[in-house]
Motif scaffolding. Structure first.
Motif, PDB file in Angstrom:
ATOM      1  N   PHE A  22     -33.610  49.293 -33.187  1.00 39.53           N
ATOM      2  CA  PHE A  22     -32.552  49.504 -34.430  1.00 39.53           C
ATOM      3  C   PHE A  22     -31.261  49.515 -33.932  1.00 39.53           C
ATOM      4  N   ASP A  23     -30.413  48.447 -35.306  1.00 39.46           N
ATOM      5  CA  ASP A  23     -29.218  48.081 -34.799  1.00 39.46           C
ATOM      6  C   ASP A  23     -28.280  48.799 -34.390  1.00 39.46           C
ATOM      7  N   LEU A  24     -28.595  50.136 -34.974  1.00 36.71           N
ATOM      8  CA  LEU A  24     -27.263  51.170 -34.490  1.00 36.71           C
ATOM      9  C   LEU A  24     -28.067  52.265 -34.339  1.00 36.71           C
ATOM     10  N   VAL A  25     -27.446  53.146 -33.021  1.00 39.24           N
ATOM     11  CA  VAL A  25     -28.335  54.434 -33.424  1.00 39.24           C
ATOM     12  C   VAL A  25     -27.300  55.768 -32.957  1.00 39.24           C
ATOM     13  N   VAL A  26     -27.266  56.567 -34.153  1.00 36.75           N
ATOM     14  CA  VAL A  26     -26.383  57.151 -33.859  1.00 36.75           C
ATOM     15  C   VAL A  26     -26.770  58.817 -33.414  1.00 36.75           C
ATOM     16  N   GLY A  27     -26.184  59.386 -31.949  1.00 37.71           N
ATOM     17  CA  GLY A  27     -26.211  60.363 -31.946  1.00 37.71           C
ATOM     18  C   GLY A  27     -26.061  61.515 -32.429  1.00 37.71           C
ATOM     19  N   ALA A  28     -26.824  62.708 -33.184  1.00 40.92           N
ATOM     20  CA  ALA A  28     -26.104  63.780 -33.541  1.00 40.92           C
ATOM     21  C   ALA A  28     -26.808  64.821 -33.312  1.00 40.92           C
TER      22      ALA A  28
END
Length: 383
Positions: free
Chosen positions: A157-163
């Protein structure tokens, strides 16, 4: 046709994933969805109801409610929320009522909503990839951020957001910091159909919450919808306090808790006597000013970024962060990394302020001097 081409162009330009389907991750995804922006929601649980959703949340006007407004869900939230749940009663350990605050009928500052209802509201049309546990993310791969899944598969992915919460699998990609124990442990239990089965306790709790504070310990009962009540025993103990105790033995845990609160008024102790099961929750936090050197393609939201005591701020901040990051990506000039950098700076400053407030609050709420808890309540409740 023009709109379809635009969405396809966006999809080709930015491949975005958010890990975790809690309030932070779902708000992020829902706001992106509102703007027509695709996002992969990756969740290790096999289904939305795989685990109990937890208790109730008070969503603040300028935080969680603002996030829902950005998601276009404010009207639906108002229909589900319980403004009367803002009521708060404080008792002395002998059962004396010290404070009894009740909201005005039109008070929408911090209405309550069950976590399960909030989850379902946010899920809406989202296509969550259930049962996709992420074990690791590796930034700097040739094609983007490499995501490793528990089943052995990989995806970029271009951006991985850790939530993904307190014990985030994404956090190690940006920070070596791990949560530390606060010295305070919660043991949670529940009462069902309280108005019918335990009418005296229903009257004691009222429409919202009742709290009782003693020396280094407290009992808090909070009404959820449908006659369900969550009860939280809170106390200062070493992390290994329970080594002599079988936490799966309901009666042994109950007896241990009753001993901890020995001498408290019988109606207060009935909150523990009638509990159906007990869940052990030691409170962990991240450092108050947790930041990291920006990493291209990875960022964090909510507890993954700034785990703090559960005093009403964490979920609210997480939701607003998710909404703000999504808006920055969807409506910004198109530089994904610049949007993430600007978001992180804003998040760190605000979260640092709230972490200081909540840590100071925990010190006063579970304190050698119970008067500190009452004084704190007087500061935060309207006169």
């Amino acid at each position: 046709m023009h709109r379809i081409a635009e969405i396809q162009c966006i999809d080709m330009r930015h491949r975005i994933a958010v890990v975790g389907s809690g309030p932070a991750g779902l708000t992020f995804a829902r706001v992106l969805h509102r703007h027509g922006y695709p996002v992969a929601v990756l969740e290790r649980d096999p289904a939305p109801d795989a685990r109990p959703p937890g208790g109730t949340l008070d969503l603040h006007e300028g935080l969680g409610q603002l996030a829902l407004d950005k998601a276009g869900l404010q009207a639906e939230f108002r229909a589900l929320s319980r403004p009367e749940g803002q009521a708060m009663r404080i008792l002395d350990a002998d059962g004396t009522v010290l404070r009894d605050w009740r909201p005005r009928p039109d008070d929408q500052a911090n209405p309550e909503i069950d976590r399960g209802q909030l989850r379902d509201l946010l899920l809406g049309p989202l296509d969550v990839q259930w049962g996709r546990g992420v074990t690791q993310v590796v930034p700097g791969a040739r094609d983007g951020v490499l995501v490793h899944f528990a089943d052995g598969r990989q995806e970029t992915f271009d951006l991985v957001v850790g939530a993904d919460g307190a014990w985030s699998r994404i956090r190690p990609a940006v920070s070596p910091v791990t949560p530390h124990y606060t010295g305070v442990t919660l043991v949670e239990t529940s009462l069902d159909d309280v108005d019918t089965r335990h009418p005296d306790l229903a009257r004691l709790i009222g429409d919202g919450s009742v709290a009782v504070y003693g020396v280094n310990r407290a009992l808090v009962a909070q009404r959820n919808s449908g006659g369900h009540v969550k009860v939280y025993a809170q106390f200062r103990v070493p992390l290994d306090w329970h080594t002599h105790l079988d936490l799966a033995d309901v009666e042994a845990v109950r007896s241990s808790l009753l001993a901890l609160f020995d001498g408290w008024a019988a109606p207060v102790l009935d909150l523990l006597r009638h509990g159906t099961a007990f869940v052990h929750r030691p409170l962990y936090v991240l450092p108050v000013s947790h930041t990291w050197t920006h990493v291209f393609g990875v960022t964090l939201l909510g507890d993954a970024a700034h785990l703090m005591p559960p005093l009403g701020a964490g979920a609210n901040l997480a939701m607003l962060e998710g909404a703000e990051l999504a808006e920055s990506i969807a409506t910004g000039p198109g530089d994904l990394d610049e949007a993430v950098r600007a978001f992180e700076e804003q998040m760190w400053a605000r979260a640092g302020r709230w972490a200081k407030i909540t840590m100071a609050g925990l010190e006063r709420l579970v304190s050698p001097d119970p008067a500190q808890a009452l004084a704190l309540f007087d500061q935060v409740q309207p006169s």
